[in-house]
Write an enzyme that holds these catalytic residues in place. Sequence first.
Site, PDB file in Angstrom:
ATOM      1  N   TYR A   1      11.542 -14.651   4.086  1.00 44.59           N
ATOM      2  CA  TYR A   1      12.251 -14.995   2.847  1.00 44.59           C
ATOM      3  C   TYR A   1      13.496 -15.848   3.077  1.00 44.59           C
ATOM      4  O   TYR A   1      14.261 -15.596   4.006  1.00 44.59           O
ATOM      5  CB  TYR A   1      12.718 -13.719   2.144  1.00 44.59           C
ATOM      6  CG  TYR A   1      11.639 -12.751   1.739  1.00 44.59           C
ATOM      7  CD1 TYR A   1      10.565 -13.153   0.959  1.00 44.59           C
ATOM      8  CD2 TYR A   1      11.723 -11.409   2.110  1.00 44.59           C
ATOM      9  CE1 TYR A   1       9.599 -12.240   0.566  1.00 44.59           C
ATOM     10  CE2 TYR A   1      10.759 -10.493   1.717  1.00 44.59           C
ATOM     11  CZ  TYR A   1       9.695 -10.918   0.951  1.00 44.59           C
ATOM     12  OH  TYR A   1       8.749 -10.021   0.567  1.00 44.59           O
ATOM     13  N   TYR A   2      13.715 -16.779   2.173  1.00 40.10           N
ATOM     14  CA  TYR A   2      14.986 -17.522   2.091  1.00 40.10           C
ATOM     15  C   TYR A   2      15.415 -17.432   0.625  1.00 40.10           C
ATOM     16  O   TYR A   2      15.212 -18.365  -0.147  1.00 40.10           O
ATOM     17  CB  TYR A   2      14.796 -18.984   2.542  1.00 40.10           C
ATOM     18  CG  TYR A   2      14.335 -19.052   3.976  1.00 40.10           C
ATOM     19  CD1 TYR A   2      15.260 -19.070   5.017  1.00 40.10           C
ATOM     20  CD2 TYR A   2      12.973 -19.026   4.286  1.00 40.10           C
ATOM     21  CE1 TYR A   2      14.833 -19.078   6.342  1.00 40.10           C
ATOM     22  CE2 TYR A   2      12.547 -19.029   5.604  1.00 40.10           C
ATOM     23  CZ  TYR A   2      13.483 -19.060   6.624  1.00 40.10           C
ATOM     24  OH  TYR A   2      13.060 -19.049   7.926  1.00 40.10           O
TER      25      TYR A   2
ATOM     26  N   ASN B   1       6.255  -1.546  -5.620  1.00 45.13           N
ATOM     27  CA  ASN B   1       6.402  -2.722  -4.737  1.00 45.13           C
ATOM     28  C   ASN B   1       7.518  -2.616  -3.704  1.00 45.13           C
ATOM     29  O   ASN B   1       8.490  -3.382  -3.741  1.00 45.13           O
ATOM     30  CB  ASN B   1       6.648  -3.963  -5.614  1.00 45.13           C
ATOM     31  CG  ASN B   1       5.456  -4.891  -5.632  1.00 45.13           C
ATOM     32  OD1 ASN B   1       4.510  -4.740  -4.869  1.00 45.13           O
ATOM     33  ND2 ASN B   1       5.491  -5.877  -6.524  1.00 45.13           N
TER      34      ASN B   1
ATOM     35  N   ARG C   1       9.605  -3.372  -0.629  1.00 43.29           N
ATOM     36  CA  ARG C   1       9.796  -4.517   0.279  1.00 43.29           C
ATOM     37  C   ARG C   1      10.854  -4.132   1.301  1.00 43.29           C
ATOM     38  O   ARG C   1      12.052  -4.218   1.039  1.00 43.29           O
ATOM     39  CB  ARG C   1      10.241  -5.771  -0.497  1.00 43.29           C
ATOM     40  CG  ARG C   1       9.193  -6.366  -1.414  1.00 43.29           C
ATOM     41  CD  ARG C   1       8.044  -6.981  -0.630  1.00 43.29           C
ATOM     42  NE  ARG C   1       7.065  -7.609  -1.496  1.00 43.29           N
ATOM     43  CZ  ARG C   1       6.004  -7.000  -2.026  1.00 43.29           C
ATOM     44  NH1 ARG C   1       5.788  -5.719  -1.776  1.00 43.29           N
ATOM     45  NH2 ARG C   1       5.160  -7.656  -2.800  1.00 43.29           N
TER      46      ARG C   1
ATOM     47  N   ASP D   1      -0.312  -7.899  -7.723  1.00 43.66           N
ATOM     48  CA  ASP D   1       0.197  -8.447  -8.988  1.00 43.66           C
ATOM     49  C   ASP D   1      -0.972  -8.821  -9.911  1.00 43.66           C
ATOM     50  O   ASP D   1      -0.903  -8.630 -11.127  1.00 43.66           O
ATOM     51  CB  ASP D   1       1.061  -9.684  -8.731  1.00 43.66           C
ATOM     52  CG  ASP D   1       2.134  -9.418  -7.694  1.00 43.66           C
ATOM     53  OD1 ASP D   1       2.645  -8.282  -7.650  1.00 43.66           O
ATOM     54  OD2 ASP D   1       2.446 -10.340  -6.917  1.00 43.66           O
TER      55      ASP D   1
ATOM     56  N   ALA E   1      -8.362  -2.834   0.809  1.00 42.41           N
ATOM     57  CA  ALA E   1      -9.820  -2.758   0.952  1.00 42.41           C
ATOM     58  C   ALA E   1     -10.345  -1.352   0.690  1.00 42.41           C
ATOM     59  O   ALA E   1     -11.557  -1.155   0.528  1.00 42.41           O
ATOM     60  CB  ALA E   1     -10.208  -3.207   2.358  1.00 42.41           C
TER      61      ALA E   1
ATOM     62  N   GLY F   1      -9.832   0.282  -1.996  1.00 43.36           N
ATOM     63  CA  GLY F   1     -10.038   0.472  -3.434  1.00 43.36           C
ATOM     64  C   GLY F   1      -8.783   0.960  -4.133  1.00 43.36           C
ATOM     65  O   GLY F   1      -7.662   0.742  -3.658  1.00 43.36           O
TER      66      GLY F   1
HETATM   67  O1  KDG Z   1       3.372  -9.772  -4.524  1.00 48.57           O
HETATM   68  C1  KDG Z   1       3.610 -11.091  -4.105  1.00 48.57           C
HETATM   69  C2  KDG Z   1       5.049 -11.228  -3.779  1.00 48.57           C
HETATM   70  O2  KDG Z   1       5.281 -10.411  -2.664  1.00 48.57           O
HETATM   71  C3  KDG Z   1       5.483 -12.608  -3.434  1.00 48.57           C
HETATM   72  O3  KDG Z   1       5.194 -13.516  -4.461  1.00 48.57           O
HETATM   73  C4  KDG Z   1       6.916 -12.753  -3.106  1.00 48.57           C
HETATM   74  O4  KDG Z   1       8.180 -11.568  -4.696  1.00 48.57           O
HETATM   75  C5  KDG Z   1       7.814 -11.669  -3.566  1.00 48.57           C
HETATM   76  C6  KDG Z   1       8.242 -10.716  -2.526  1.00 48.57           C
HETATM   77  O5  KDG Z   1       9.344 -10.218  -2.670  1.00 48.57           O
HETATM   78  O6  KDG Z   1       7.524 -10.430  -1.582  1.00 48.57           O
END
Ligand code: KDG
Length: 325
Positions: free
Chosen positions: A115-116, A177, A179, A268, A239, A241
């Site tokens: 990421y940037y 999500n 991260r 997404d 994979a 499911g």
């Molecule tokens: O789900 C896809 C996203 O991971 C990608 O578009 C970039 O928003 C993003 C992230 O933070 O990873």
Amino acid sequence: MTDAIAGTTALDLVTIGEPLVQLSADEPGPLRAARHFTLSAAGAELNTAIVAARLGLRTGYVARVGADDPGQVVLAELRANGVDTSAVTVDPERPTGLFLVQRGYPRPDASSSVYYRTGSAGAGLDPADVPAGYLAAARAVHFTGISLAVSDGLRTACLDAAGRLAGSGTLVSFDVNLRRKLCTVDVARKHADAALVHADVVFCGRADAAALFDTEDAESAAAYLASYGARLVAVTDGAGGAVLRTDEATVRVAAPPVAVADPTGAGDGFAAAVLTGLLQQRAVADIAERASLVGALVCTVRGDHAGAPTAAELDTLQQGAWVSR
Ligand code: KDG
């Protein structure tokens, strides 16, 4: 249908997030060996807005882009897919965020991102930018844990909206999500707790649920997440499911086998298909089947949403009526 905002059409789905441009390596392998990249718009909530639009929903996106060419790429891709951009503002100071995608290395089916995005226009979203009437007029509003991790402003915008909309008739949709490159598991858990209490629809990866909530498998993750009060919980497992759980039923669906070019964005697309099915009042098993097809198709093409089908393509595939020539 016309909403409270004069002259605008009420939307089915509005998403709030940080738009990014993605440079995805054309060839699989380590990023350091890549020489050619494909540029496209990305960001989890942008992806969901685009895929849902392709599946037939009237969608809109709330975000900030930079006053730069990457910002133009984001706006052009949203508009080309029919996403309403009237709530996208242009930040004259900050750049549009960027990330690089390494594909098929070190695991053949996996991608990873560099990421940037620190100080990006998207991270600079001011809660005052968010048009409350625009969200309130929508049938569903969606955001993810990425928006909660990116900046205080984006997090406040999402959580304020979720709090205002909860119980209002507009569905609040949240994809956990996780991260790990953006925040620690402990912080992500706090963010998720703050969103889950307001969410009607929840998405989470099985592995994210295990890391955040110490659940064992997709079924136990769905049960745990449902305890916050959501009416639909979907736990995805690549994979392996997915499991969809409502008060009436729990459905497990297999992932269609596909040749994976890049799994980025599959979750997404899956979320977009679930929200579309929910707003179209489809049965849970039908929603699960359509969402797993969409998630799988997203994986077959580089980029976060280029592989997503149209509604007609999805109908044809689901009915087994696709013919090659
Ligand atoms: O789900 C896809 C996203 O991971 C990608 O578009 C970039 O928003 C993003 C992230 O933070 O990873």
